[in-house]
Design a protein around this motif. Structure first.
Motif, PDB file in Angstrom:
ATOM      1  N   PHE A 114      46.912  64.089  -2.827  1.00  0.00           N
ATOM      2  CA  PHE A 114      46.972  64.140  -4.281  1.00  0.00           C
ATOM      3  C   PHE A 114      47.352  65.529  -4.778  1.00  0.00           C
ATOM      4  O   PHE A 114      48.289  65.699  -5.557  1.00  0.00           O
ATOM      5  CB  PHE A 114      45.627  63.709  -4.879  1.00  0.00           C
ATOM      6  CG  PHE A 114      45.601  63.744  -6.379  1.00  0.00           C
ATOM      7  CD1 PHE A 114      46.192  62.728  -7.119  1.00  0.00           C
ATOM      8  CD2 PHE A 114      45.001  64.791  -7.060  1.00  0.00           C
ATOM      9  CE1 PHE A 114      46.180  62.758  -8.506  1.00  0.00           C
ATOM     10  CE2 PHE A 114      44.993  64.831  -8.445  1.00  0.00           C
ATOM     11  CZ  PHE A 114      45.582  63.808  -9.162  1.00  0.00           C
ATOM     12  N   ASP A 115      46.619  66.560  -4.309  1.00  0.00           N
ATOM     13  CA  ASP A 115      46.905  67.930  -4.738  1.00  0.00           C
ATOM     14  C   ASP A 115      48.304  68.361  -4.315  1.00  0.00           C
ATOM     15  O   ASP A 115      49.033  68.988  -5.085  1.00  0.00           O
ATOM     16  CB  ASP A 115      45.866  68.903  -4.158  1.00  0.00           C
ATOM     17  CG  ASP A 115      44.503  68.731  -4.804  1.00  0.00           C
ATOM     18  OD1 ASP A 115      44.439  68.248  -5.946  1.00  0.00           O
ATOM     19  OD2 ASP A 115      43.491  69.076  -4.155  1.00  0.00           O
ATOM     20  N   ARG A 116      48.674  68.018  -3.071  1.00  0.00           N
ATOM     21  CA  ARG A 116      49.992  68.396  -2.560  1.00  0.00           C
ATOM     22  C   ARG A 116      51.104  67.747  -3.383  1.00  0.00           C
ATOM     23  O   ARG A 116      52.012  68.421  -3.859  1.00  0.00           O
ATOM     24  CB  ARG A 116      50.131  67.981  -1.087  1.00  0.00           C
ATOM     25  CG  ARG A 116      51.502  68.322  -0.495  1.00  0.00           C
ATOM     26  CD  ARG A 116      51.718  67.716   0.879  1.00  0.00           C
ATOM     27  NE  ARG A 116      51.616  66.262   0.819  1.00  0.00           N
ATOM     28  CZ  ARG A 116      50.752  65.530   1.518  1.00  0.00           C
ATOM     29  NH1 ARG A 116      49.909  66.095   2.344  1.00  0.00           N
ATOM     30  NH2 ARG A 116      50.738  64.229   1.393  1.00  0.00           N
ATOM     31  N   ASP A 117      51.023  66.424  -3.577  1.00  0.00           N
ATOM     32  CA  ASP A 117      52.093  65.715  -4.282  1.00  0.00           C
ATOM     33  C   ASP A 117      52.180  66.116  -5.750  1.00  0.00           C
ATOM     34  O   ASP A 117      53.268  66.249  -6.306  1.00  0.00           O
ATOM     35  CB  ASP A 117      51.915  64.205  -4.158  1.00  0.00           C
ATOM     36  CG  ASP A 117      52.185  63.705  -2.746  1.00  0.00           C
ATOM     37  OD1 ASP A 117      52.651  64.515  -1.915  1.00  0.00           O
ATOM     38  OD2 ASP A 117      51.932  62.516  -2.478  1.00  0.00           O
ATOM     39  N   LEU A 118      51.021  66.340  -6.371  1.00  0.00           N
ATOM     40  CA  LEU A 118      51.026  66.754  -7.774  1.00  0.00           C
ATOM     41  C   LEU A 118      51.649  68.141  -7.913  1.00  0.00           C
ATOM     42  O   LEU A 118      52.452  68.393  -8.813  1.00  0.00           O
ATOM     43  CB  LEU A 118      49.598  66.743  -8.334  1.00  0.00           C
ATOM     44  CG  LEU A 118      49.483  66.796  -9.844  1.00  0.00           C
ATOM     45  CD1 LEU A 118      50.059  65.527 -10.470  1.00  0.00           C
ATOM     46  CD2 LEU A 118      48.034  66.950 -10.263  1.00  0.00           C
ATOM     47  N   PHE A 119      51.298  69.051  -6.988  1.00  0.00           N
ATOM     48  CA  PHE A 119      51.852  70.404  -7.018  1.00  0.00           C
ATOM     49  C   PHE A 119      53.364  70.374  -6.776  1.00  0.00           C
ATOM     50  O   PHE A 119      54.122  71.043  -7.481  1.00  0.00           O
ATOM     51  CB  PHE A 119      51.163  71.284  -5.974  1.00  0.00           C
ATOM     52  CG  PHE A 119      51.457  72.746  -6.127  1.00  0.00           C
ATOM     53  CD1 PHE A 119      50.806  73.496  -7.088  1.00  0.00           C
ATOM     54  CD2 PHE A 119      52.373  73.378  -5.304  1.00  0.00           C
ATOM     55  CE1 PHE A 119      51.071  74.843  -7.246  1.00  0.00           C
ATOM     56  CE2 PHE A 119      52.644  74.723  -5.446  1.00  0.00           C
ATOM     57  CZ  PHE A 119      51.984  75.461  -6.420  1.00  0.00           C
ATOM     58  N   LEU A 120      53.811  69.582  -5.816  1.00  0.00           N
ATOM     59  CA  LEU A 120      55.249  69.474  -5.549  1.00  0.00           C
ATOM     60  C   LEU A 120      55.985  68.858  -6.731  1.00  0.00           C
ATOM     61  O   LEU A 120      57.106  69.267  -7.056  1.00  0.00           O
ATOM     62  CB  LEU A 120      55.500  68.659  -4.277  1.00  0.00           C
ATOM     63  CG  LEU A 120      55.078  69.339  -2.973  1.00  0.00           C
ATOM     64  CD1 LEU A 120      55.200  68.379  -1.801  1.00  0.00           C
ATOM     65  CD2 LEU A 120      55.901  70.601  -2.725  1.00  0.00           C
ATOM     66  N   LEU A 121      55.356  67.900  -7.399  1.00  0.00           N
ATOM     67  CA  LEU A 121      55.956  67.306  -8.595  1.00  0.00           C
ATOM     68  C   LEU A 121      56.067  68.346  -9.701  1.00  0.00           C
ATOM     69  O   LEU A 121      57.077  68.426 -10.395  1.00  0.00           O
ATOM     70  CB  LEU A 121      55.121  66.114  -9.056  1.00  0.00           C
ATOM     71  CG  LEU A 121      55.712  65.224 -10.137  1.00  0.00           C
ATOM     72  CD1 LEU A 121      57.036  64.613  -9.675  1.00  0.00           C
ATOM     73  CD2 LEU A 121      54.738  64.117 -10.503  1.00  0.00           C
TER      74      LEU A 121
END
Length: 169
Positions: free
Chosen positions: A120-127
């Motif tokens: 969640f944190d990774r994908d949100l940050f990449l987004l």
């Protein structure tokens, strides 16, 4: 008196009014020039205004351009400045000491560290990196803006801590 003549005679006063409305010296000249250009492109409308009222009209146009998110000035000058901050500046926020100025993490390092984060944190940050603004991420994911900001800040703090640890080793 035409607006061209009026702005030539009241240039200093008009610029002082812009400085009172816009406190950022980097934006004052752009705002002034943008409004003058807009008003010069519609001479009939402004030339009909009595000379005693032109300063009030000018101030109103300045305020509208400065405060409105749909104004020409906002679209051309402020929109990109407000929403896009360099990633490295965000990640290294808080590293004001001189010892850190030469050692800033590169994007390879950031991506490698993100692999260890939960999905969640990774994908949100990449987004967020891809879209550039918290608002865009919020609209795309249907997550409230405040929550998106909180999650992104949490991820940035984790990255900062990891970077500090790596520099300490």
């Amino acid at each position: 008196m035409t607006f061209f003549e009026w702005i030539n005679t009241h240039n200093k006063e008009a610029m002082d009014k812009v400085r009172n409305i816009c406190k950022d010296p980097n934006q004052q000249d752009d705002l002034f020039q943008s409004v003058v250009e807009q008003l010069l492109s519609k001479p009939k409308k402004i030339n009909e205004i009595p000379d005693s009222q032109k300063m009030y009209y000018f101030i109103r146009v300045i305020r509208n351009n400065f405060n409105s998110n749909t104004s020409y000035y906002h679209k051309v000058y402020r929109k990109n400045q407000n929403h896009h901050t360099p990633l490295l500046e965000d990640i290294t926020e808080g590293f004001a000491d001189e010892e850190y100025t030469e050692t800033i993490p590169d994007m390879k390092w950031v991506h490698k560290q993100l692999e260890t984060f939960d999905w969640f944190d990774r994908d949100l940050f990449l987004l967020w990196l891809e879209m550039g603004t918290l608002t865009n991420v919020s609209k795309q994911t249907q997550i409230p803006l405040n929550s998106v900001g909180r999650y992104i800040n949490k991820t940035k703090k984790k990255l900062q801590e990891l970077w500090q640890r790596e520099l300490g080793n």
